[in-house]
Design an enzyme around this catalytic site. Structure first.
Site, PDB file in Angstrom:
ATOM      1  N   HIS A 177       0.883  -1.170   0.000  1.00  0.00           N
ATOM      2  CA  HIS A 177       0.000   0.000   0.000  1.00  0.00           C
ATOM      3  C   HIS A 177       0.926   1.227   0.000  1.00  0.00           C
ATOM      4  O   HIS A 177       2.017   1.185   0.583  1.00  0.00           O
ATOM      5  CB  HIS A 177      -0.828  -0.044   1.286  1.00  0.00           C
ATOM      6  CG  HIS A 177      -1.896   0.998   1.383  1.00  0.00           C
ATOM      7  ND1 HIS A 177      -1.644   2.299   1.732  1.00  0.00           N
ATOM      8  CD2 HIS A 177      -3.232   0.921   1.184  1.00  0.00           C
ATOM      9  CE1 HIS A 177      -2.780   2.975   1.747  1.00  0.00           C
ATOM     10  NE2 HIS A 177      -3.761   2.168   1.421  1.00  0.00           N
ATOM     11  N   ASP A 182       3.206  -4.057   8.086  1.00  0.00           N
ATOM     12  CA  ASP A 182       1.984  -3.277   7.921  1.00  0.00           C
ATOM     13  C   ASP A 182       0.817  -4.230   8.162  1.00  0.00           C
ATOM     14  O   ASP A 182       0.487  -5.054   7.310  1.00  0.00           O
ATOM     15  CB  ASP A 182       1.967  -2.685   6.506  1.00  0.00           C
ATOM     16  CG  ASP A 182       0.623  -2.048   6.154  1.00  0.00           C
ATOM     17  OD1 ASP A 182      -0.309  -2.124   6.972  1.00  0.00           O
ATOM     18  OD2 ASP A 182       0.526  -1.495   5.048  1.00  0.00           O
ATOM     19  N   GLN A 214      -4.354  -4.844   7.187  1.00  0.00           N
ATOM     20  CA  GLN A 214      -5.339  -5.810   6.683  1.00  0.00           C
ATOM     21  C   GLN A 214      -5.280  -7.152   7.400  1.00  0.00           C
ATOM     22  O   GLN A 214      -6.012  -8.067   7.030  1.00  0.00           O
ATOM     23  CB  GLN A 214      -5.141  -6.038   5.169  1.00  0.00           C
ATOM     24  CG  GLN A 214      -5.375  -4.824   4.312  1.00  0.00           C
ATOM     25  CD  GLN A 214      -6.833  -4.349   4.313  1.00  0.00           C
ATOM     26  OE1 GLN A 214      -7.741  -5.041   4.754  1.00  0.00           O
ATOM     27  NE2 GLN A 214      -7.048  -3.142   3.827  1.00  0.00           N
ATOM     28  N   LYS A 247     -10.344  -0.294  10.707  1.00  0.00           N
ATOM     29  CA  LYS A 247     -10.528  -1.467   9.834  1.00  0.00           C
ATOM     30  C   LYS A 247     -10.895  -2.701  10.648  1.00  0.00           C
ATOM     31  O   LYS A 247     -11.094  -3.780  10.110  1.00  0.00           O
ATOM     32  CB  LYS A 247      -9.253  -1.744   9.046  1.00  0.00           C
ATOM     33  CG  LYS A 247      -8.946  -0.659   8.013  1.00  0.00           C
ATOM     34  CD  LYS A 247      -7.809  -1.076   7.138  1.00  0.00           C
ATOM     35  CE  LYS A 247      -7.195   0.079   6.394  1.00  0.00           C
ATOM     36  NZ  LYS A 247      -7.922   0.473   5.196  1.00  0.00           N
ATOM     37  N   CYS A 303      -4.575   2.518  -3.775  1.00  0.00           N
ATOM     38  CA  CYS A 303      -3.320   3.009  -3.170  1.00  0.00           C
ATOM     39  C   CYS A 303      -2.208   1.991  -3.325  1.00  0.00           C
ATOM     40  O   CYS A 303      -1.407   1.783  -2.395  1.00  0.00           O
ATOM     41  CB  CYS A 303      -3.511   3.354  -1.689  1.00  0.00           C
ATOM     42  SG  CYS A 303      -4.741   4.589  -1.402  1.00  0.00           S
TER      43      CYS A 303
HETATM   44  N1  PMP Z   1      -1.772  -0.515   4.573  1.00  0.00           N
HETATM   45  C1  PMP Z   1      -2.718  -1.278   4.035  1.00  0.00           C
HETATM   46  C2  PMP Z   1      -2.377  -2.668   3.586  1.00  0.00           C
HETATM   47  C3  PMP Z   1      -4.019  -0.793   3.897  1.00  0.00           C
HETATM   48  O1  PMP Z   1      -4.965  -1.545   3.339  1.00  0.00           O
HETATM   49  C4  PMP Z   1      -4.305   0.516   4.344  1.00  0.00           C
HETATM   50  C5  PMP Z   1      -5.704   1.101   4.205  1.00  0.00           C
HETATM   51  N2  PMP Z   1      -6.267   0.977   2.946  1.00  0.00           N
HETATM   52  C6  PMP Z   1      -3.280   1.265   4.904  1.00  0.00           C
HETATM   53  C7  PMP Z   1      -2.031   0.711   5.015  1.00  0.00           C
HETATM   54  C8  PMP Z   1      -3.498   2.647   5.402  1.00  0.00           C
HETATM   55  O2  PMP Z   1      -4.380   2.647   6.481  1.00  0.00           O
HETATM   56  P1  PMP Z   1      -4.872   4.017   7.083  1.00  0.00           P
HETATM   57  O3  PMP Z   1      -5.561   4.735   5.973  1.00  0.00           O
HETATM   58  O4  PMP Z   1      -5.823   3.620   8.174  1.00  0.00           O
HETATM   59  O5  PMP Z   1      -3.681   4.745   7.559  1.00  0.00           O
END
Ligand code: PMP
Length: 402
Positions: free
Chosen positions: A116, A193, A196, A219, A359
């Site tokens: 991401h 990270d 998910q 999430k 993203c």
């Molecule tokens: N890493 C991953 C794998 C994600 O799916 C996301 C959210 N789409 C993020 C980071 C970023 O999370 P946040 O927007 O809550 O900072």
């Protein structure tokens, strides 16, 4: 399969909306909103500062959330939990406070092509500022990272491996334990990270070998605006503060300051205490449901969804053929239809999915597409929703005039 959990989610009871965008943010059960309301109506005061009852209770609830988060991910000490706004801020904290002070020219930061942007851009910044180099783990077409790829890219030059636990596009779970073992043997640290993974699986940072672990409350049934950076105590103790100001100090003179003990050194300014109370309630709720039940329900729903979509010959599903390797995430394209059009036309049918690059633009390039549609499920979704969804997907081409 019945779904008793649904009753706890007022937003899902409103109408027949099919909410399949859980990887972007999950819904909140009553228990979470009630915990936040309790905070607001009974002890809303600035925690840590006041010497009166409300402030003391606010502090207790905030610190209880820290203990709950530590227990959830198997941290050895709750002081290893730093509250942030979200995963993105957590990763930036590690990049600014650890990477900028520990990397130099010639060092390598290993990431995967599936990251991401939140687990890529902070490392691009750190590489630019320190002269370190980014090295990419290339997945197989189904998203698998092979042992060969891992052991060949992590070398004695590697100082940090920053890896997503679960891809937000492919849904694949990366072999974090193997990555951590390889990285540690090479003398490197590992940041995971977990945005998910924490919503879907039991995580134990010590067993995984994560030196840093980042995740977001929103999430995993919690509120927006509260996230966590876990880091080993020794690392946090050595790292300088990311943000400075009130709350994170021990003593301040005109010219200088000494900092508070960890984790407060990293929590400058007034904290999101009612968000933390909501996160506590979310963790309790997740534990009550149980990760085994969550996995079982998601696997069953994902298998049904993939089977339904596979019945439509013009659909491409990305990632593994095996529904068990999707963590509830099914990313797909409908031949001839732009994913934005697919998502928009589905919205007119009360269906919420995500469309775009998610993203993860380097991964889109790897997949050879500009964007995709993504349906992401959670345990409160139902078989009936999956069936209605597949039926509607079967009509999308007609609705869009293809
Ligand atoms: N890493 C991953 C794998 C994600 O799916 C996301 C959210 N789409 C993020 C980071 C970023 O999370 P946040 O927007 O809550 O900072």
């Amino acid at each position: 399969m019945t779904n008793a959990y649904r009753e706890d989610f007022p937003i899902l009871l409103q109408d027949d909306t099919i909410y399949f965008d859980n990887a972007a943010t999950s819904q909140r059960p009553r228990q979470v909103t009630e915990a936040m309301r309790y905070f607001d109506e009974n002890c809303n005061a600035n925690p840590m500062r006041g010497l009166y009852r409300w402030s003391i209770e606010a502090t207790e609830r905030y610190e209880q959330a820290r203990a709950d988060a530590a227990e959830l991910i198997g941290a050895a000490d709750s002081r290893e939990i730093v509250f942030t706004r979200n995963t993105t801020e957590s990763i930036n904290l590690a990049a600014y406070s650890w990477a900028l002070h520990n990397l130099k020219e010639g060092d390598e930061i290993v990431v995967s092509v599936m990251e991401h942007h939140s687990n890529l851009l902070p490392w691009q910044m750190a590489a630019r500022q320190t002269g370190a180099k980014l090295v990419f783990l290339e997945p197989e077409p189904d998203g698998t990272l092979t042992e060969q790829e891992i052991t060949s890219k992590i070398t004695e030059k590697t100082r940090l491996v920053a890896i997503g636990h679960v891809s937000n596009v492919m849904g694949v779970t990366n072999p974090v334990k193997l990555i951590a073992q390889t990285a540690h043997k090479a003398g490197a640290l590992v940041l995971v990270d977990g945005a998910q993974s924490t919503p879907h699986m039991q995580v134990n940072v010590q067993e995984l070998g994560a030196d840093f672990y980042a995740f977001s409350g929103h999430k995993m049934l919690g509120p927006m605006g509260i996230g966590v950076l876990y880091a080993r105590k020794e690392l946090l103790e050595e790292m300088p503060p990311f943000l400075s100001g009130g709350e994170m100090i021990e003593y301040v003179s005109r010219e200088s300051a000494t900092y508070a003990e960890i984790p407060h050194k990293f929590e400058a300014g007034t904290v999101n205490a009612s968000g933390a109370a909501g996160l506590s309630a979310a963790i309790r709720y997740l534990k009550n449901v149980g990760y085994d039940t969550i996995r079982e329900r998601e696997e069953c729903l994902t298998a049904r969804l993939m089977e339904g979509l596979r019945g439509l010959p013009y659909i491409t599903i990305y990632g593994s053929e095996d529904p068990k390797k999707h963590c509830g995430i099914v990313t797909f394209n409908i031949e001839g239809c732009h994913p934005h059009d697919v998502a928009s036309v589905l919205d007119t049918e009360n269906v919420a999915i995500r469309a775009g690059h998610h993203c993860a633009q380097p991964l889109m390039k790897f997949l050879g597409v500009g964007s995709t549609a993504r349906a992401s499920l959670y345990f409160y979704n139902t078989e009936e929703e999956v069936d209605r969804f597949v039926e509607k997907i079967g009509k999308v081409r007609g609705w869009l005039g293809y």
